[in-house]
Scaffold this motif. Structure first.
Motif: not given
Length: 165
Positions: A70-94
């Protein structure tokens, strides 16, 4: 992802931890805090459900078009911005901890689990979208493990080699 769709996901309980990364607290986490059981990861792998962050580093990014999805999907995965892995971890926890703050005032919540929920020990990369599309997935998993956080990767198996690591 356009802002209208991002707003829709936010109304559905998602919290964004980057341009293409989001968390959503699963019902089993809420139940575990209330002492009403745990998910299969707890039963089979000994993972504390109340310390599990359900997330995706590639929210709604999928190259498949399953008839039941049922999800809308985005076939073009990433544009110019790719989230930094360490930042992802910190922000996900927060974001995960922020979403669970209401339990602190809930009399049926287990006080021990309330304290423990603020220190996640596990990440389930299983929310929505295909996590192996995230180009820094090996960095993300290594970053989690460096912090003593286990990971559980759910994939459709379409991209078995997501990096040279």
């Amino acid at each position: 992802m356009d802002s209208a769709y991002k707003n829709l996901l936010t109304k559905q309980g998602y919290a964004f931890a980057g341009e293409h990364t989001a968390i959503k607290v699963c019902e089993w986490t809420r139940k575990a805090i209330r002492g009403q059981g745990q998910c299969y990861k707890g039963k089979f792998y000994g993972i504390n459900t109340h310390q599990c962050v359900q997330m995706s580093p590639a929210i709604n990014m999928c190259t498949m078009d399953c008839v039941y999805c049922w999800r809308e999907r985005n076939e073009t995965p990433f544009g110019d911005v790719i989230d930094d892995s360490e930042t992802i971890i910190d922000k996900c926890i927060s974001a995960h901890v922020d979403k669970l703050q209401g339990f602190k005032g809930y009399d049926k919540a287990d006080p021990t689990k309330i304290k423990e929920m603020e220190k996640p020990k596990h990440f389930a990369l299983s929310l929505t979208g295909e996590p192996t599309l995230y180009p820094r997935l090996p960095e993300l998993i290594k970053g989690l493990h460096k912090r003593g956080i286990s990971s559980f990767l759910v994939t459709n198996g379409q991209f078995p080699k997501c990096s040279n690591d």
